[in-house]
Motif scaffolding. Structure first.
Motif, mmCIF file in Angstrom:
data_model
loop_
_atom_site.group_PDB
_atom_site.id
_atom_site.type_symbol
_atom_site.label_atom_id
_atom_site.label_comp_id
_atom_site.label_asym_id
_atom_site.label_seq_id
_atom_site.Cartn_x
_atom_site.Cartn_y
_atom_site.Cartn_z
ATOM 1 N N GLU A 1 0.835 -1.548 -0.020
ATOM 2 C CA GLU A 1 -0.054 -0.122 0.240
ATOM 3 C C GLU A 1 1.157 1.248 -0.239
ATOM 4 O O GLU A 1 0.353 2.274 0.025
ATOM 5 C CB GLU A 1 -1.054 0.188 0.753
ATOM 6 N N PHE A 2 2.223 1.209 -0.166
ATOM 7 C CA PHE A 2 3.435 2.367 0.254
ATOM 8 C C PHE A 2 3.384 2.509 -1.265
ATOM 9 O O PHE A 2 4.111 3.507 -1.220
ATOM 10 C CB PHE A 2 4.359 2.126 0.889
ATOM 11 N N ALA A 3 3.645 2.073 -1.925
ATOM 12 C CA ALA A 3 4.032 2.017 -2.939
ATOM 13 C C ALA A 3 4.087 3.654 -3.907
ATOM 14 O O ALA A 3 4.650 4.051 -4.660
ATOM 15 C CB ALA A 3 3.568 1.273 -4.437
ATOM 16 N N LEU A 4 2.374 3.897 -3.820
ATOM 17 C CA LEU A 4 2.798 5.122 -4.626
ATOM 18 C C LEU A 4 4.104 6.418 -3.203
ATOM 19 O O LEU A 4 3.915 7.042 -4.548
ATOM 20 C CB LEU A 4 1.230 5.901 -4.686
ATOM 21 N N LYS A 5 3.260 6.398 -2.011
ATOM 22 C CA LYS A 5 4.326 6.733 -1.395
ATOM 23 C C LYS A 5 5.606 7.078 -1.467
ATOM 24 O O LYS A 5 6.372 7.586 -2.078
ATOM 25 C CB LYS A 5 3.893 7.168 -0.260
ATOM 26 N N ALA A 6 6.299 5.785 -2.088
ATOM 27 C CA ALA A 6 7.726 5.468 -2.493
ATOM 28 C C ALA A 6 8.099 6.243 -3.325
ATOM 29 O O ALA A 6 9.310 6.464 -4.214
ATOM 30 C CB ALA A 6 7.848 4.129 -2.611
ATOM 31 N N PHE A 7 7.354 6.133 -4.795
ATOM 32 C CA PHE A 7 8.031 6.772 -5.568
ATOM 33 C C PHE A 7 7.505 8.968 -5.725
ATOM 34 O O PHE A 7 8.001 9.123 -6.317
ATOM 35 C CB PHE A 7 6.869 6.421 -7.530
ATOM 36 N N LYS A 8 7.090 9.374 -4.480
ATOM 37 C CA LYS A 8 7.486 10.311 -4.052
ATOM 38 C C LYS A 8 8.813 10.680 -4.245
ATOM 39 O O LYS A 8 9.017 12.305 -4.085
ATOM 40 C CB LYS A 8 6.008 11.226 -3.089
ATOM 41 N N VAL A 9 9.309 10.040 -4.084
ATOM 42 C CA VAL A 9 10.349 9.927 -3.429
ATOM 43 C C VAL A 9 11.848 9.597 -4.143
ATOM 44 O O VAL A 9 11.485 10.080 -5.248
ATOM 45 C CB VAL A 9 11.175 9.636 -1.733
ATOM 46 N N ASN A 10 13.100 8.595 -3.217
ATOM 47 C CA ASN A 10 13.864 8.689 -4.868
ATOM 48 C C ASN A 10 13.872 7.037 -5.316
ATOM 49 O O ASN A 10 14.323 6.654 -5.558
ATOM 50 C CB ASN A 10 15.373 8.635 -4.035
ATOM 51 N N SER A 11 12.446 6.918 -5.328
ATOM 52 C CA SER A 11 12.162 5.019 -5.621
ATOM 53 C C SER A 11 13.061 4.572 -7.031
ATOM 54 O O SER A 11 11.803 5.724 -7.996
ATOM 55 C CB SER A 11 11.099 4.658 -5.101
ATOM 56 N N ILE A 12 13.324 3.891 -6.977
ATOM 57 C CA ILE A 12 13.282 3.397 -8.408
ATOM 58 C C ILE A 12 12.670 2.255 -8.710
ATOM 59 O O ILE A 12 11.930 1.705 -9.811
ATOM 60 C CB ILE A 12 14.864 3.503 -9.661
#
Length: 265
Positions: free
Chosen positions: A84-95
Protein backbone atom coordinates in the motif's frame (compact mmCIF):
# COMPACT_ATOMS: atom_id res chain seq x y z
CA UNK A 1 28.48 0.44 -6.48
CA UNK A 2 28.52 1.24 -2.79
CA UNK A 3 25.16 0.07 -1.39
CA UNK A 4 23.57 0.87 1.98
CA UNK A 5 20.98 -1.53 3.45
CA UNK A 6 18.31 -0.11 5.77
CA UNK A 7 16.41 -3.09 7.18
CA UNK A 8 15.41 -3.91 10.77
CA UNK A 9 14.96 -7.66 10.28
CA UNK A 10 18.37 -9.27 10.64
CA UNK A 11 17.44 -12.37 8.62
CA UNK A 12 16.14 -10.23 5.74
CA UNK A 13 19.25 -8.03 5.82
CA UNK A 14 21.48 -11.12 5.58
CA UNK A 15 19.39 -12.45 2.70
CA UNK A 16 19.75 -9.15 0.82
CA UNK A 17 23.51 -9.30 1.25
CA UNK A 18 23.55 -12.88 -0.11
CA UNK A 19 21.42 -11.89 -3.08
CA UNK A 20 23.64 -8.90 -3.83
CA UNK A 21 26.68 -11.15 -3.72
CA UNK A 22 25.04 -13.33 -6.37
CA UNK A 23 23.61 -10.71 -8.73
CA UNK A 24 26.20 -7.92 -8.24
CA UNK A 25 29.41 -9.49 -6.89
CA UNK A 26 31.52 -6.39 -7.55
CA UNK A 27 29.25 -4.12 -5.50
CA UNK A 28 30.05 -3.31 -1.85
CA UNK A 29 27.63 -3.13 1.08
CA UNK A 30 28.88 -0.14 3.08
CA UNK A 31 26.47 -0.43 6.00
CA UNK A 32 23.42 -2.12 7.49
CA UNK A 33 21.05 0.00 9.57
CA UNK A 34 17.88 -0.92 11.44
CA UNK A 35 16.12 2.34 12.35
CA UNK A 36 15.23 5.84 11.20
CA UNK A 37 17.53 7.40 13.82
CA UNK A 38 20.52 5.25 12.84
CA UNK A 39 19.92 5.97 9.17
CA UNK A 40 19.70 9.74 9.61
CA UNK A 41 22.88 9.79 11.68
CA UNK A 42 24.75 7.57 9.20
CA UNK A 43 23.70 9.64 6.19
CA UNK A 44 24.76 12.84 7.92
CA UNK A 45 28.22 11.52 8.76
CA UNK A 46 29.16 9.34 5.77
CA UNK A 47 29.52 9.87 2.03
CA UNK A 48 26.28 9.27 0.18
CA UNK A 49 26.12 5.68 -1.16
CA UNK A 50 25.30 5.05 -4.80
CA UNK A 51 22.18 3.06 -3.90
CA UNK A 52 20.04 2.35 -0.82
CA UNK A 53 17.98 -0.79 -0.28
CA UNK A 54 15.37 0.46 2.18
CA UNK A 55 12.61 -1.25 4.11
CA UNK A 56 9.57 0.93 4.87
CA UNK A 57 8.50 -0.28 8.32
CA UNK A 58 11.55 0.14 10.58
CA UNK A 59 12.02 -0.38 14.30
CA UNK A 60 11.19 3.25 15.16
CA UNK A 61 8.81 4.27 12.38
CA UNK A 62 8.42 4.48 8.62
CA UNK A 63 11.55 5.13 6.57
CA UNK A 64 9.83 8.02 4.73
CA UNK A 65 10.75 10.10 7.79
CA UNK A 66 14.41 9.80 6.76
CA UNK A 67 13.70 11.95 3.69
CA UNK A 68 12.17 14.65 5.90
CA UNK A 69 15.31 14.89 8.03
CA UNK A 70 18.25 14.48 5.67
CA UNK A 71 18.86 15.08 1.96
CA UNK A 72 18.98 11.68 0.24
CA UNK A 73 20.61 12.26 -3.15
CA UNK A 74 20.99 8.67 -4.36
CA UNK A 75 18.46 6.21 -5.86
CA UNK A 76 16.45 3.98 -3.52
CA UNK A 77 15.01 0.50 -4.00
CA UNK A 78 12.28 -0.10 -1.40
CA UNK A 79 11.90 -3.60 0.03
CA UNK A 80 8.73 -4.18 2.02
CA UNK A 81 6.07 -6.68 2.97
CA UNK A 82 3.34 -4.13 2.23
CA UNK A 83 2.12 -2.97 -1.17
CA UNK A 84 0.00 0.00 0.00
CA UNK A 85 3.02 2.33 0.19
CA UNK A 86 3.99 2.06 -3.48
CA UNK A 87 2.60 5.45 -4.50
CA UNK A 88 4.29 7.22 -1.60
CA UNK A 89 7.59 5.45 -2.37
CA UNK A 90 7.70 6.88 -5.87
CA UNK A 91 7.26 10.40 -4.52
CA UNK A 92 10.77 10.17 -3.12
CA UNK A 93 13.87 8.66 -4.75
CA UNK A 94 12.47 5.22 -5.52
CA UNK A 95 13.45 3.49 -8.75
CA UNK A 96 11.75 0.22 -7.77
CA UNK A 97 9.51 -1.33 -5.12
CA UNK A 98 10.16 -4.97 -4.22
CA UNK A 99 7.76 -7.01 -2.10
CA UNK A 100 9.18 -9.41 0.48
CA UNK A 101 10.38 -12.05 0.33
CA UNK A 102 12.69 -10.43 -2.21
CA UNK A 103 13.50 -12.79 -5.07
CA UNK A 104 16.80 -12.91 -6.92
CA UNK A 105 15.16 -12.14 -10.28
CA UNK A 106 13.36 -9.10 -8.85
CA UNK A 107 16.53 -7.66 -7.35
CA UNK A 108 18.46 -8.35 -10.54
CA UNK A 109 15.76 -6.54 -12.54
CA UNK A 110 15.82 -3.52 -10.20
CA UNK A 111 19.60 -3.20 -10.48
CA UNK A 112 19.34 -3.52 -14.26
CA UNK A 113 16.77 -0.72 -14.28
CA UNK A 114 19.19 1.50 -12.34
CA UNK A 115 22.02 0.75 -14.75
CA UNK A 116 19.78 1.53 -17.73
CA UNK A 117 18.81 4.82 -16.12
CA UNK A 118 22.43 5.74 -15.54
CA UNK A 119 23.39 4.95 -19.13
CA UNK A 120 20.59 7.16 -20.42
CA UNK A 121 21.77 10.15 -18.39
CA UNK A 122 24.61 11.37 -20.55
CA UNK A 123 26.95 13.13 -21.10
CA UNK A 124 27.14 14.38 -17.55
CA UNK A 125 25.80 11.39 -15.60
CA UNK A 126 26.29 12.75 -12.09
CA UNK A 127 24.67 16.11 -12.77
CA UNK A 128 21.79 14.53 -14.69
CA UNK A 129 21.08 11.99 -11.95
CA UNK A 130 21.21 14.68 -9.28
CA UNK A 131 18.77 16.79 -11.28
CA UNK A 132 16.39 13.85 -11.66
CA UNK A 133 16.46 13.10 -7.94
CA UNK A 134 15.76 16.74 -7.13
CA UNK A 135 12.64 16.49 -9.26
CA UNK A 136 11.61 13.29 -7.48
CA UNK A 137 12.32 14.67 -4.00
CA UNK A 138 11.52 18.37 -3.52
CA UNK A 139 13.20 18.39 -0.07
CA UNK A 140 16.51 17.69 -1.83
CA UNK A 141 15.83 20.49 -4.28
CA UNK A 142 15.19 22.87 -1.42
CA UNK A 143 18.48 22.02 0.26
CA UNK A 144 20.26 22.49 -3.06
CA UNK A 145 18.89 26.04 -3.34
CA UNK A 146 15.75 25.39 -5.39
CA UNK A 147 12.51 26.37 -3.68
CA UNK A 148 9.69 23.81 -3.45
CA UNK A 149 7.47 26.19 -5.39
CA UNK A 150 9.91 26.00 -8.30
CA UNK A 151 10.22 22.23 -8.26
CA UNK A 152 6.56 21.28 -7.71
CA UNK A 153 3.29 23.10 -8.43
CA UNK A 154 0.91 23.82 -5.56
CA UNK A 155 -1.68 21.13 -4.97
CA UNK A 156 -5.22 21.90 -6.08
CA UNK A 157 -6.85 18.68 -4.82
CA UNK A 158 -6.17 15.61 -2.69
CA UNK A 159 -7.20 12.00 -3.26
CA UNK A 160 -9.04 10.41 -0.32
CA UNK A 161 -10.68 7.04 0.32
CA UNK A 162 -14.10 6.35 1.78
CA UNK A 163 -14.76 2.63 2.06
CA UNK A 164 -14.05 1.26 -1.42
CA UNK A 165 -14.58 4.64 -3.07
CA UNK A 166 -11.82 7.03 -4.12
CA UNK A 167 -12.53 10.68 -4.81
CA UNK A 168 -10.80 14.07 -4.91
CA UNK A 169 -11.25 16.88 -2.40
CA UNK A 170 -10.47 20.32 -3.90
CA UNK A 171 -8.04 22.36 -1.83
CA UNK A 172 -10.55 25.21 -1.59
CA UNK A 173 -12.89 22.84 0.31
CA UNK A 174 -10.26 22.10 2.98
CA UNK A 175 -10.31 24.02 6.25
CA UNK A 176 -7.24 22.45 7.89
CA UNK A 177 -4.92 19.45 8.06
CA UNK A 178 -4.18 17.82 11.40
CA UNK A 179 -2.52 14.80 13.00
CA UNK A 180 -4.13 12.27 15.30
CA UNK A 181 -2.14 9.32 16.68
CA UNK A 182 0.60 10.08 14.11
CA UNK A 183 -1.89 9.84 11.21
CA UNK A 184 -2.59 12.88 9.04
CA UNK A 185 -6.15 13.93 8.20
CA UNK A 186 -7.77 16.72 6.25
CA UNK A 187 -10.92 18.43 7.47
CA UNK A 188 -13.40 20.00 5.06
CA UNK A 189 -15.48 23.10 5.64
CA UNK A 190 -18.57 20.91 6.11
CA UNK A 191 -16.87 19.12 9.01
CA UNK A 192 -16.06 15.87 7.23
CA UNK A 193 -12.55 14.49 7.65
CA UNK A 194 -10.46 11.95 5.77
CA UNK A 195 -7.08 10.32 6.26
CA UNK A 196 -4.40 11.21 3.70
CA UNK A 197 -1.04 9.66 2.91
CA UNK A 198 1.25 12.65 3.45
CA UNK A 199 3.35 13.98 6.31
CA UNK A 200 2.77 17.49 7.64
CA UNK A 201 6.16 18.54 6.26
CA UNK A 202 5.19 17.30 2.80
CA UNK A 203 1.90 19.15 2.97
CA UNK A 204 3.58 22.36 4.04
CA UNK A 205 5.70 22.30 0.87
CA UNK A 206 2.68 21.53 -1.36
CA UNK A 207 0.26 24.20 -0.20
CA UNK A 208 -0.07 27.89 -1.13
CA UNK A 209 1.50 29.69 1.84
CA UNK A 210 -0.71 32.69 1.16
CA UNK A 211 -3.73 30.56 2.09
CA UNK A 212 -2.31 27.97 4.52
CA UNK A 213 -0.18 28.42 7.64
CA UNK A 214 1.55 25.80 9.82
CA UNK A 215 0.23 26.78 13.26
CA UNK A 216 2.22 24.09 15.07
CA UNK A 217 3.44 20.54 14.56
CA UNK A 218 -0.14 19.27 14.61
CA UNK A 219 -2.13 21.69 12.41
CA UNK A 220 -1.88 23.46 9.05
CA UNK A 221 -4.86 25.82 8.77
CA UNK A 222 -6.49 27.60 5.84
CA UNK A 223 -7.12 31.33 6.31
CA UNK A 224 -10.90 30.97 6.49
CA UNK A 225 -10.53 28.39 9.28
CA UNK A 226 -9.14 31.02 11.69
CA UNK A 227 -12.13 31.96 13.82
CA UNK A 228 -10.58 33.81 16.77
CA UNK A 229 -7.04 34.60 17.98
CA UNK A 230 -6.27 35.42 21.62
CA UNK A 231 -3.09 36.46 23.40
CA UNK A 232 -1.72 33.66 25.57
CA UNK A 233 1.05 33.17 28.12
CA UNK A 234 4.72 33.81 27.28
CA UNK A 235 4.03 35.45 23.94
CA UNK A 236 2.05 32.54 22.55
CA UNK A 237 -1.25 32.85 20.70
CA UNK A 238 -4.36 30.74 21.21
CA UNK A 239 -6.35 30.06 18.04
CA UNK A 240 -9.96 28.96 17.67
CA UNK A 241 -10.71 27.11 14.44
CA UNK A 242 -13.91 26.69 12.49
CA UNK A 243 -14.96 23.87 12.37
CA UNK A 244 -13.75 23.53 15.95
CA UNK A 245 -10.70 21.41 16.74
CA UNK A 246 -11.02 19.02 19.71
CA UNK A 247 -7.79 20.18 21.39
CA UNK A 248 -6.28 23.53 22.37
CA UNK A 249 -4.50 25.14 19.41
CA UNK A 250 -1.45 27.23 20.30
CA UNK A 251 1.03 29.13 18.15
CA UNK A 252 4.49 29.36 19.70
CA UNK A 253 6.12 32.68 20.58
CA UNK A 254 8.69 32.02 17.83
CA UNK A 255 5.98 31.67 15.18
CA UNK A 256 3.57 34.30 16.53
CA UNK A 257 5.12 37.18 14.55
CA UNK A 258 4.99 35.28 11.26
CA UNK A 259 1.43 34.21 11.99
CA UNK A 260 0.26 37.78 12.64
CA UNK A 261 1.97 38.97 9.47
CA UNK A 262 0.26 36.16 7.56
CA UNK A 263 -3.09 37.30 8.98
CA UNK A 264 -2.34 40.80 7.72
CA UNK A 265 -1.12 42.68 10.78
Amino acid sequence: MNILIIEDEEATARKLQRLLAQVAPTDTVVGQLASVEQSVEWLRTHPMPELILMDIELADGQSFEIFNRVAVTCPVIFTTAYDEFALKAFKVNSIDYLLKPVREDDLRGALAKLQALKQSLTPNLQASLANLLQQLNPSVAAQAGTSPAESRPERTRFLVKQGQRLFSVPTEDITYFFTRSKIVFLKAHDGQEWMIDYTMDELESMLDNRRFFRLNRQIIAELRAIDKVHLYFNGKLKVSLQPAFAEEVLVSREKAGDFKRWLGE
